[in-house]
Structure formats: C-alpha cells, structure tokens
Write an enzyme that holds these catalytic residues in place. Structure first.
Site, PDB file in Angstrom:
ATOM      1  N   GLU A 106       0.822  -1.207   0.000  1.00  0.00           N
ATOM      2  CA  GLU A 106       0.000   0.000   0.000  1.00  0.00           C
ATOM      3  C   GLU A 106       0.858   1.260   0.000  1.00  0.00           C
ATOM      4  O   GLU A 106       0.543   2.234  -0.677  1.00  0.00           O
ATOM      5  CB  GLU A 106      -0.955   0.009   1.200  1.00  0.00           C
ATOM      6  CG  GLU A 106      -2.041  -1.055   1.137  1.00  0.00           C
ATOM      7  CD  GLU A 106      -2.947  -0.904  -0.082  1.00  0.00           C
ATOM      8  OE1 GLU A 106      -2.961   0.168  -0.704  1.00  0.00           O
ATOM      9  OE2 GLU A 106      -3.647  -1.872  -0.409  1.00  0.00           O
ATOM     10  N   GLN A 118       0.456   6.842  -5.092  1.00  0.00           N
ATOM     11  CA  GLN A 118       0.850   7.709  -6.206  1.00  0.00           C
ATOM     12  C   GLN A 118       1.840   7.043  -7.151  1.00  0.00           C
ATOM     13  O   GLN A 118       2.671   7.712  -7.760  1.00  0.00           O
ATOM     14  CB  GLN A 118       1.422   9.031  -5.689  1.00  0.00           C
ATOM     15  CG  GLN A 118       0.442   9.828  -4.872  1.00  0.00           C
ATOM     16  CD  GLN A 118      -0.658  10.411  -5.707  1.00  0.00           C
ATOM     17  OE1 GLN A 118      -0.459  11.370  -6.427  1.00  0.00           O
ATOM     18  NE2 GLN A 118      -1.838   9.819  -5.647  1.00  0.00           N
ATOM     19  N   TYR A 162      -6.737   6.597   3.562  1.00  0.00           N
ATOM     20  CA  TYR A 162      -6.797   5.529   2.575  1.00  0.00           C
ATOM     21  C   TYR A 162      -6.078   4.271   3.067  1.00  0.00           C
ATOM     22  O   TYR A 162      -6.633   3.174   3.076  1.00  0.00           O
ATOM     23  CB  TYR A 162      -6.194   5.978   1.220  1.00  0.00           C
ATOM     24  CG  TYR A 162      -5.902   4.764   0.374  1.00  0.00           C
ATOM     25  CD1 TYR A 162      -6.915   4.158  -0.335  1.00  0.00           C
ATOM     26  CD2 TYR A 162      -4.639   4.160   0.390  1.00  0.00           C
ATOM     27  CE1 TYR A 162      -6.684   2.989  -1.038  1.00  0.00           C
ATOM     28  CE2 TYR A 162      -4.403   2.990  -0.302  1.00  0.00           C
ATOM     29  CZ  TYR A 162      -5.422   2.415  -1.014  1.00  0.00           C
ATOM     30  OH  TYR A 162      -5.216   1.254  -1.669  1.00  0.00           O
ATOM     31  N   ASP A 211      -9.428   5.918  -3.341  1.00  0.00           N
ATOM     32  CA  ASP A 211      -8.190   6.356  -3.979  1.00  0.00           C
ATOM     33  C   ASP A 211      -8.592   7.022  -5.297  1.00  0.00           C
ATOM     34  O   ASP A 211      -9.775   7.246  -5.552  1.00  0.00           O
ATOM     35  CB  ASP A 211      -7.244   5.167  -4.210  1.00  0.00           C
ATOM     36  CG  ASP A 211      -7.742   4.265  -5.307  1.00  0.00           C
ATOM     37  OD1 ASP A 211      -8.969   4.246  -5.547  1.00  0.00           O
ATOM     38  OD2 ASP A 211      -6.926   3.589  -5.954  1.00  0.00           O
ATOM     39  N   CYS A 253     -17.930  -3.414 -18.621  1.00  0.00           N
ATOM     40  CA  CYS A 253     -18.031  -3.040 -17.203  1.00  0.00           C
ATOM     41  C   CYS A 253     -19.161  -3.783 -16.499  1.00  0.00           C
ATOM     42  O   CYS A 253     -20.311  -3.748 -16.939  1.00  0.00           O
ATOM     43  CB  CYS A 253     -18.262  -1.539 -17.074  1.00  0.00           C
ATOM     44  SG  CYS A 253     -18.323  -1.011 -15.350  1.00  0.00           S
TER      45      CYS A 253
END
Length: 355
Positions: free
Chosen positions: A55, A60, A138, A156, A214
């Site tokens: 994590e 980023q 997060y 996120d 999806c």
DNA sequence: AACTCGGGGTC
DNA sequence: GACCCAGAGTT
C-alpha cells in the site's frame, strides 16, 4: 419531480437505494473481480507487513513500477523487524527509483514504532492504524479491510473516478467517501475495496473507459462521462542543470568507480541521497564542448534539461557551484545498488551502461 | 478544502 | 505538455 428514468431519478435509485446497500451491484462487482482480477503478489497474502508495504509503495505510483521494487524490497527486508533495524540509507537504497522518498523514511519510522510500541504486530483496526507515520485515511482503511476484514471503504484515485461516473452530478470529497462506505460489501470488504480499485485501473480508466466490459454498467448513470472539478493550473517551471559523470575504469574486473556527492542530510528534497556532482550554471568547458548527452527530467512541476559532462569536459576548472567541484566520493560501481541514489542519477548511470 | 511535497510514467 | 498514479501531512 423528475420523470422516471431521468438522471436524477436514476441517481437516487443507484446511489442511495433508500438507504439499503445495493446488493446486486456488490454481487456483480465481486463476481467480476473474482474472475478478472490481476494476479499481483500482494494478493497472495494477508500478512499485514506485506499488505502494508504494498500500500505504501502504491501511493501515487503505478502497479507496473512497484512490482520489481516490491520483490527486491522483501528479499532485503523480509520482516518488519528487519526493516525497523535497518539504516535509513539502506531503506532509501531499496526505494531508489520509486520516488517520493519521504514514504520510505516514514515506512521505516512506522516499522520502528510498531516494533517498539506494539511488539511487532500491527494494530488491527483502521482507527488505531491512522496515527502511524505514512498511514493516512486511505492506507488505514486498505490494511484494515484487506488484512483484518474491517468493513471500512477506501477512496483512492480509481475509486473516486468510478463513483463520480457511477453516480453523476457533482460530489464533494466528503460525499465521495460517504458513497464509498454506503456501497461497501460488508461481508468481503477487502475484496470489495480492491474490486473497486481494479475496476478503475482496468475498465473505468480515465480516457476511453471500456463501458461495454463493465460489470457496473447497469447501475452507471453517466456511462463513462467523468464529472470532475477543475484543478488549479500549475505552471511548469523549466530549469537547466549540468552534471559531472566523472568515472574511472576498473582494473579489468569491471569494478569501475564514479564520483558521487551526498545531498545535505537536512535538505528539503531527497535529503541524504547520493547524486552526480551538479551545477545550476554551465562550467566554462561546456561553452566550447558539447555535453556527452542531454536528458530531460521532470520532477512534478519542474522540467529540467540535464547536460551531462564526462571526464575531460570537467577538468579542474573553477565551477559556479560548489557541489560540482572536485568533491564527493569515489564509489565503486558494485556498491551503487546499496546506495540511496536519486532517480536522475539512476537514469544517467543506466544510460551510460554503468549499472 | 486547499496546499505542499518534489517521482515517474503514458499519451 | 497535459494528465495520471491503490496519498500523506499540514494549514
């Protein structure tokens, strides 16, 4: 009163469903995730150390960039105790190339704190994880849900985009978190969270989302149109820098050396890391001789043109910047993997074939 | 909520 | 160059 089938009506149905959790949506998403999820190393374990490390690395940072570092890092620091007792330089060396080096410092601090205060075992809920260094809202929720099964949602960049498309309209950040929590499947929170992120990473991608593939299309209001707020324009700066690639051949065995300098330990940026001697202004030689090579290097909002000079172009000239002069240390090329070097230095050494 | 931090990609 | 990435910490 909006007509049935209108956007706002659909949104109400999809998003709130009179306060009930949208069970059909959860089933469809988890079924899709079970069948389509990528095979990633941190999905083969529920060891909090390994989940936590993944994590932090993924903050980023793209999955593709993390994979190799993750494997090597775990070989080097197989347990939280190993990490806690390592030097900061060793940890930064293993982090070199991932960027945002503050993460690595906080990672080590966090390991030390967990070893000292919690006898090496992680706090088992998101609230207790949150105060630890480098763990924000997060990451606390990600670890708690994946490792300990706590029903707490993550948001996120992926989840935020998925929810904004799914629900439509304009949502504040706070509302996005509230919707994430309302959607969460409380029986499989870790899988559900990862499924939402996986959906954003592989299907509900920023440009040209694959709506036909999806699993959530039935519930999606916008069908792929992202509703986002304008971000303030950050104007990029351009700067030039000159680097000295000052090296010596080894004696046949390939153990050459290169001159590196260490950034001040209290520097604001990349403190204590090693890099090629550099200057913000050109040395006299470079006005007559072309640099060996030029690189472009972008650090968030600053775009650098990097002129790399080699041996004879450097000489003993009086140079505009102290760090460029004959300072630093000769570092054996075989030692570089153990040294925290900046991303730019890594890029240049790679391009020159030294590492 | 808006900044700062300051790496590395892709398109 | 714009934009993005399993954000955190501070103001």
């Amino acid at each position: 009163m909006p007509a049935a089938g209108s956007i706002s009506e659909k949104r109400r149905m999809a998003a709130t469903s009179n306060g009930k959790t949208p069970a059909a949506f959860q089933r469809a998403l988890l079924r899709w995730y079970d069948a389509q999820r990528r095979d990633l190393p941190w999905r083969k374990t529920r060891d909090p150390y390994r989940i936590w490390l993944s994590e932090i690395m993924l903050q980023q940072t793209r999955v593709a960039a993390v994979l190799e570092h993750y494997r090597i890092f775990l070989e080097r620091f197989p347990s939280i105790e190993a990490l806690a007792s390592a030097s900061e330089a060793d940890v930064l060396a293993a982090w070199s190339g991932l960027g945002y080096y503050r993460r690595a410092r906080r990672l080590r601090q966090c390991a030390q704190q967990i070893v000292e205060q919690y006898k090496g075992s992680f706090p088992q809920n998101s609230e207790a994880l949150l105060p630890l260094p480098g763990i924000g809202r997060y990451t606390a929720a990600a670890i708690a849900s994946i490792v300990f099964g706590e029903p707490v949602a993550v948001v996120d960049g992926n989840v935020e985009r998925v929810l904004r498309r799914l629900i439509g309209g304009t949502l504040t950040t706070r509302q996005v978190w509230e919707h994430a929590q309302a959607f969460l499947d409380r029986s499989r929170p870790g899988d559900f969270n990862q499924a939402m992120m996986e959906l954003g990473a592989t299907v509900c991608v920023p440009r040209e989302p694959r709506c036909l593939a999806c699993p959530a299309r039935k519930w999606c209001v916008t069908r792929g149109v992202e509703v986002r707020r304008a971000k303030p324009a950050v104007h990029q700066q351009k700067k030039a820098v000159w680097c000295a690639l000052d090296w010596r051949e080894g004696n046949g065995g390939g153990n050459g050396k290169v001159r590196l300098v260490q950034r001040p330990r209290k520097a604001a940026l990349m403190a204590g890391m090693w890099e090629l001697p550099q200057s913000s202004a050109p040395p006299r030689t470079s006005r007559t001789a072309a640099p060996w090579r030029k690189f472009r290097h972008t650090i968030t909002v600053t775009s650098y043109t990097v002129h790399v000079l080699r041996n004879k172009q450097i000489g003993n000239l009086l140079l505009p910047d102290d760090r460029f002069a004959a300072k630093g240390k000769w570092i054996g090329l075989d030692r570089i993997q153990q040294l925290p070097i900046t991303g730019l230095t890594r890029k240049i050494l790679k391009a020159s074939g030294m590492i």
